[in-house]
Design a protein around this motif. Structure first.
Motif, PDB file in Angstrom:
ATOM      1  N   GLU A 160       0.841  -1.245  -0.084  1.00 35.60           N
ATOM      2  CA  GLU A 160      -0.058   0.031   0.078  1.00 35.60           C
ATOM      3  C   GLU A 160       0.896   1.260  -0.174  1.00 35.60           C
ATOM      4  O   GLU A 160       0.563   2.296  -0.742  1.00 35.60           O
ATOM      5  CB  GLU A 160      -0.923  -0.019   1.251  1.00 35.60           C
ATOM      6  N   LYS A 161       1.926   1.149   0.748  1.00 35.13           N
ATOM      7  CA  LYS A 161       2.815   2.357   0.884  1.00 35.13           C
ATOM      8  C   LYS A 161       3.520   2.770  -0.579  1.00 35.13           C
ATOM      9  O   LYS A 161       3.645   3.458  -1.118  1.00 35.13           O
ATOM     10  CB  LYS A 161       3.815   2.226   2.087  1.00 35.13           C
ATOM     11  N   LEU A 162       4.007   1.637  -1.147  1.00 33.58           N
ATOM     12  CA  LEU A 162       4.471   1.462  -2.417  1.00 33.58           C
ATOM     13  C   LEU A 162       3.817   2.094  -3.532  1.00 33.58           C
ATOM     14  O   LEU A 162       4.325   2.943  -4.267  1.00 33.58           O
ATOM     15  CB  LEU A 162       4.990   0.119  -2.920  1.00 33.58           C
ATOM     16  N   PHE A 163       2.509   1.633  -3.384  1.00 37.05           N
ATOM     17  CA  PHE A 163       1.625   2.460  -4.525  1.00 37.05           C
ATOM     18  C   PHE A 163       0.622   3.387  -4.041  1.00 37.05           C
ATOM     19  O   PHE A 163      -0.457   3.587  -4.578  1.00 37.05           O
ATOM     20  CB  PHE A 163       0.798   0.986  -5.155  1.00 37.05           C
ATOM     21  N   GLU A 164       0.984   4.042  -3.178  1.00 38.83           N
ATOM     22  CA  GLU A 164       0.116   5.198  -2.433  1.00 38.83           C
ATOM     23  C   GLU A 164       0.269   6.361  -3.601  1.00 38.83           C
ATOM     24  O   GLU A 164       1.204   6.809  -4.188  1.00 38.83           O
ATOM     25  CB  GLU A 164       0.929   5.712  -1.209  1.00 38.83           C
ATOM     26  N   GLY A 165      -0.828   6.867  -3.743  1.00 38.81           N
ATOM     27  CA  GLY A 165      -1.300   7.848  -4.843  1.00 38.81           C
ATOM     28  C   GLY A 165      -1.179   7.408  -6.319  1.00 38.81           C
ATOM     29  O   GLY A 165      -1.069   8.209  -6.920  1.00 38.81           O
ATOM     30  N   ALA A 166      -0.939   6.164  -6.433  1.00 37.03           N
ATOM     31  CA  ALA A 166      -1.082   5.584  -7.903  1.00 37.03           C
ATOM     32  C   ALA A 166      -2.345   5.762  -8.583  1.00 37.03           C
ATOM     33  O   ALA A 166      -3.335   5.926  -7.949  1.00 37.03           O
ATOM     34  CB  ALA A 166      -0.889   3.994  -7.756  1.00 37.03           C
ATOM     35  N   THR A 167      -2.428   5.949  -9.826  1.00 35.24           N
ATOM     36  CA  THR A 167      -3.510   6.005 -10.556  1.00 35.24           C
ATOM     37  C   THR A 167      -3.894   4.700 -10.867  1.00 35.24           C
ATOM     38  O   THR A 167      -3.512   3.682 -11.126  1.00 35.24           O
ATOM     39  CB  THR A 167      -3.223   6.592 -12.042  1.00 35.24           C
ATOM     40  N   VAL A 168      -5.466   4.445 -10.544  1.00 32.83           N
ATOM     41  CA  VAL A 168      -6.300   3.331 -10.753  1.00 32.83           C
ATOM     42  C   VAL A 168      -6.753   3.380 -12.141  1.00 32.83           C
ATOM     43  O   VAL A 168      -7.411   4.334 -12.547  1.00 32.83           O
ATOM     44  CB  VAL A 168      -7.462   3.327  -9.663  1.00 32.83           C
ATOM     45  N   LEU A 169      -6.371   2.180 -12.765  1.00 38.07           N
ATOM     46  CA  LEU A 169      -6.571   1.976 -14.198  1.00 38.07           C
ATOM     47  C   LEU A 169      -8.186   1.551 -14.274  1.00 38.07           C
ATOM     48  O   LEU A 169      -8.441   0.992 -13.441  1.00 38.07           O
ATOM     49  CB  LEU A 169      -5.439   1.109 -14.753  1.00 38.07           C
ATOM     50  N   PRO A 170      -8.637   1.667 -15.480  1.00 37.30           N
ATOM     51  CA  PRO A 170     -10.009   1.029 -15.805  1.00 37.30           C
ATOM     52  C   PRO A 170     -10.252  -0.388 -15.512  1.00 37.30           C
ATOM     53  O   PRO A 170     -11.184  -0.766 -14.954  1.00 37.30           O
ATOM     54  CB  PRO A 170     -10.350   1.286 -17.043  1.00 37.30           C
ATOM     55  N   GLU A 171      -9.184  -1.002 -15.725  1.00 33.80           N
ATOM     56  CA  GLU A 171      -9.115  -2.559 -15.451  1.00 33.80           C
ATOM     57  C   GLU A 171      -9.131  -3.060 -13.958  1.00 33.80           C
ATOM     58  O   GLU A 171      -9.001  -4.202 -13.556  1.00 33.80           O
ATOM     59  CB  GLU A 171      -8.236  -3.368 -16.194  1.00 33.80           C
ATOM     60  N   GLY A 172      -8.655  -1.822 -13.098  1.00 32.55           N
ATOM     61  CA  GLY A 172      -8.472  -2.278 -11.822  1.00 32.55           C
ATOM     62  C   GLY A 172      -7.139  -2.090 -11.272  1.00 32.55           C
ATOM     63  O   GLY A 172      -6.648  -2.257 -10.202  1.00 32.55           O
ATOM     64  N   GLY A 173      -6.194  -2.053 -12.318  1.00 21.57           N
ATOM     65  CA  GLY A 173      -4.844  -2.042 -11.786  1.00 21.57           C
ATOM     66  C   GLY A 173      -4.254  -0.730 -11.311  1.00 21.57           C
ATOM     67  O   GLY A 173      -5.203   0.333 -11.484  1.00 21.57           O
ATOM     68  N   ARG A 174      -3.161  -0.663 -10.729  1.00 20.41           N
ATOM     69  CA  ARG A 174      -2.747   0.611 -10.229  1.00 20.41           C
ATOM     70  C   ARG A 174      -1.187   0.945 -10.631  1.00 20.41           C
ATOM     71  O   ARG A 174      -0.539   0.096 -10.851  1.00 20.41           O
ATOM     72  CB  ARG A 174      -2.499   0.572  -8.556  1.00 20.41           C
ATOM     73  N   LEU A 175      -0.972   2.225 -11.014  1.00 20.49           N
ATOM     74  CA  LEU A 175      -0.066   2.547 -11.834  1.00 20.49           C
ATOM     75  C   LEU A 175       0.692   3.985 -11.394  1.00 20.49           C
ATOM     76  O   LEU A 175       0.073   4.787 -10.861  1.00 20.49           O
ATOM     77  CB  LEU A 175      -0.267   2.939 -13.274  1.00 20.49           C
ATOM     78  N   LYS A 176       2.037   3.733 -11.197  1.00 28.67           N
ATOM     79  CA  LYS A 176       2.954   5.007 -10.674  1.00 28.67           C
ATOM     80  C   LYS A 176       3.920   5.207 -11.719  1.00 28.67           C
ATOM     81  O   LYS A 176       4.609   4.114 -11.950  1.00 28.67           O
ATOM     82  CB  LYS A 176       3.435   4.894  -9.047  1.00 28.67           C
ATOM     83  N   LEU A 177       4.244   6.175 -11.980  1.00 22.24           N
ATOM     84  CA  LEU A 177       5.075   6.921 -12.922  1.00 22.24           C
ATOM     85  C   LEU A 177       5.950   7.584 -12.194  1.00 22.24           C
ATOM     86  O   LEU A 177       5.818   8.625 -11.340  1.00 22.24           O
ATOM     87  CB  LEU A 177       4.443   7.625 -14.097  1.00 22.24           C
ATOM     88  N   TYR A 178       7.314   7.432 -12.833  1.00 22.16           N
ATOM     89  CA  TYR A 178       8.349   8.684 -12.306  1.00 22.16           C
ATOM     90  C   TYR A 178       9.180   8.789 -13.282  1.00 22.16           C
ATOM     91  O   TYR A 178       9.323   8.160 -14.509  1.00 22.16           O
ATOM     92  CB  TYR A 178       9.360   7.638 -11.460  1.00 22.16           C
ATOM     93  N   GLY A 179       9.535  10.235 -13.256  1.00 22.91           N
ATOM     94  CA  GLY A 179      10.097  10.860 -14.483  1.00 22.91           C
ATOM     95  C   GLY A 179      10.045  12.343 -14.140  1.00 22.91           C
ATOM     96  O   GLY A 179      10.248  12.873 -13.094  1.00 22.91           O
ATOM     97  N   PRO A 180      10.510  13.117 -15.405  1.00 24.30           N
ATOM     98  CA  PRO A 180      10.666  14.684 -15.116  1.00 24.30           C
ATOM     99  C   PRO A 180       9.305  15.246 -14.532  1.00 24.30           C
ATOM    100  O   PRO A 180       8.510  14.789 -14.719  1.00 24.30           O
ATOM    101  CB  PRO A 180      10.616  15.010 -16.793  1.00 24.30           C
ATOM    102  N   GLY A 181       9.563  15.939 -13.483  1.00 23.18           N
ATOM    103  CA  GLY A 181       8.467  16.555 -12.843  1.00 23.18           C
ATOM    104  C   GLY A 181       8.037  15.885 -11.770  1.00 23.18           C
ATOM    105  O   GLY A 181       7.397  16.396 -10.960  1.00 23.18           O
ATOM    106  N   THR A 182       8.734  14.776 -11.289  1.00 23.03           N
ATOM    107  CA  THR A 182       8.499  13.810 -10.110  1.00 23.03           C
ATOM    108  C   THR A 182       9.340  14.046  -9.346  1.00 23.03           C
ATOM    109  O   THR A 182      10.364  14.624  -9.405  1.00 23.03           O
ATOM    110  CB  THR A 182       8.108  12.512 -10.373  1.00 23.03           C
ATOM    111  N   SER A 183       9.276  13.528  -8.095  1.00 20.75           N
ATOM    112  CA  SER A 183      10.221  13.411  -7.086  1.00 20.75           C
ATOM    113  C   SER A 183      11.517  12.665  -7.340  1.00 20.75           C
ATOM    114  O   SER A 183      11.919  11.803  -6.440  1.00 20.75           O
ATOM    115  CB  SER A 183       9.846  13.219  -5.833  1.00 20.75           C
ATOM    116  N   ASN A 184      12.294  12.622  -8.448  1.00 17.35           N
ATOM    117  CA  ASN A 184      13.086  11.843  -8.960  1.00 17.35           C
ATOM    118  C   ASN A 184      14.269  12.954  -9.461  1.00 17.35           C
ATOM    119  O   ASN A 184      14.312  13.470 -10.416  1.00 17.35           O
ATOM    120  CB  ASN A 184      12.396  11.234 -10.192  1.00 17.35           C
ATOM    121  N   PRO A 185      15.292  12.912  -8.683  1.00 16.28           N
ATOM    122  CA  PRO A 185      16.322  13.909  -8.708  1.00 16.28           C
ATOM    123  C   PRO A 185      17.187  13.698  -9.803  1.00 16.28           C
ATOM    124  O   PRO A 185      17.803  14.944 -10.434  1.00 16.28           O
ATOM    125  CB  PRO A 185      17.251  13.577  -7.366  1.00 16.28           C
TER     126      PRO A 185
END
Length: 416
Positions: free
Chosen positions: A346-371
């Motif tokens: 739950e912590k790992l996927f906190e704030g993840a986008t819930v996809l239509p089929e029910g999966g959860r997705l997290k993206l990391y890249g420019p503009g995220t807290s990814n130094p």
């Protein structure tokens, strides 16, 4: 070193270990122990770096180092400077007798006092203070670590000595290599193979490889065919850092360090240890490297091809090419073994986008807290986890949207 750089360095070991995975025990890591151990693991050879917040999705194992559990004590040690047991300094080859795979759970626990006593018995004559040991029965490490540290004085000045013992699963031991002396200040370094196939790493370096202080750290690491890793460090100061040098050099020679880490007295402790890291067989999705390569061939954008794929049951490093340009991809396909609602998940996927089929997705890249702007897409769908991340070799050949398309593809299905 900036905070983002330090954060990224701290994760090198966890990311690059072939056995790194995803497990609930990590919440039990002792922060102080990890802080003390992380520097040493940074000196390993690394095959991939994914930094910043993305590392939260990758960390699944790490070295737990000594924080001390036994009362401080003062003792006089009278053991010979170079133990004559098999594999000691008097042996040209050294030996580390493998413990059987089944003995890890069957062997009786070893207390911190016993580990400390074994360590002290292998040291030259001298006085020890501030001595602490950690056994296989200490709770936070769940039996995966044993060690001891003490301040040693042979009459020529105090020195901090530390030893740590771990056991890695088959295929999860990472070979060490000597650092580039142009980058890291080091006086000597060698890696040798002993008669039983063990690898011995010996170095005479410094607490700060960039030369900001004169404090020396001499190090011996034995990695054995049975998965053992025995690491001893010594300094020419009473503390690892923040303490003035108390002597020109650490007290033990390289031969004496070798004698300690190769001594057969560690066999009992190794046998009592549980393997660290994650058991990949429990998380194997049933997709071989060839299976994963075949799926990737359908998902990569036109013109991008797979030239090589290496890895284990869970994590693969994929070499890519687009014309004459090369790049790489880290691909994780994993069957989760946690129960639904597991707090780590739950912590790992906190704030993840819930996809239509029910999966959860997290993206990391420019503009995220990814130094350092490494890009990654991490999907959780039922008990299947798929992660596609920008690799560290070559040039980035995939955009974040393309990584997302790979991670979220319905082509990824569990076969186990």
């Amino acid at each position: 070193m900036s905070e983002p750089d330090k954060f990224e360095d701290d994760l090198l070991y966890a990311i690059t270990r072939t056995g790194e995975g995803f497990r609930t025990e990590q919440s039990d890591l002792v922060a102080g122990g990890y802080q003390r151990g992380r520097r040493r693991w940074r000196r390993r050879s690394t095959v991939a770096v994914v930094g910043g917040a993305a590392a939260l999705a990758l960390v699944g194992t790490g070295a737990v180092y000594l924080t001390g559990s036994s009362p401080s004590s003062t003792a006089t040690v009278s053991a010979a400077a170079a133990p004559s047991t098999a594999g000691g300094a008097g042996s040209a080859t050294g030996s580390a007798t493998p413990a059987s795979a089944s003995s890890a759970s069957a062997a009786p626990a070893v207390t911190g006092d016993e580990v400390l006593a074994a360590f002290q018995a292998l040291l030259p004559k001298g006085e020890t203070t501030e001595a602490k040991g950690r056994g296989t029965n200490d709770g936070p490490a769940k039996g995966t670590f044993a060690g001891a540290d003490l301040v040693f004085d042979d009459g020529h000045g105090k020195s901090l000595l530390q030893i740590g013992i771990q056991k890695h699963r088959k295929g999860q031991t990472q070979d060490r290599s000597c650092p580039d002396p142009k980058i890291n200040r080091i006086d000597s370094c060698a890696v040798t193979t002993l008669a039983d196939g063990s690898k011995l790493f010996l170095s005479q370096g410094y607490e700060y490889p960039d030369g900001r202080a004169t404090t020396k750290e001499w190090l011996a690491v034995l990695t054995g065919p049975d998965g053992r890793e025995i690491m001893m460090s010594e300094w020419n100061a009473a503390q690892e850092k923040g303490s003035p040098d108390s002597r020109p050099n650490p007290p033990l020679t390289l031969d004496q360090l070798k004698a300690v880490v190769t001594d057969k007295s560690w066999d009992r402790i190794v046998a009592a240890l549980q393997p660290d890291g994650v058991d990949n067989s429990q998380q194997d999705p049933g997709l071989s490297l060839d299976d994963r390569k075949a799926v990737l061939a359908k998902l990569l954008p036109a013109g991008v091809t797979v030239t090589k794929i290496d890895g284990n049951e869970v994590l693969a490093e994929v070499q890519l090419a687009q014309g004459t340009t090369t790049g790489s991809l880290l691909l994780r396909v994993q069957k989760l073994v946690q129960q639904p609602g597991d707090p780590t998940t739950e912590k790992l996927f906190e704030g993840a986008t819930v996809l239509p089929e029910g999966g959860r997705l997290k993206l990391y890249g420019p503009g995220t807290s990814n130094p350092k702007n490494q890009q990654m897409a991490d999907l959780l769908r039922g008990d299947l986890r798929v992660m596609a991340a920008q690799g560290s070799t070559g040039k980035p050949l995939l955009t974040l949207d393309q990584l997302k398309a790979i991670a979220t593809s319905p082509e990824w299905k569990l076969k186990k």
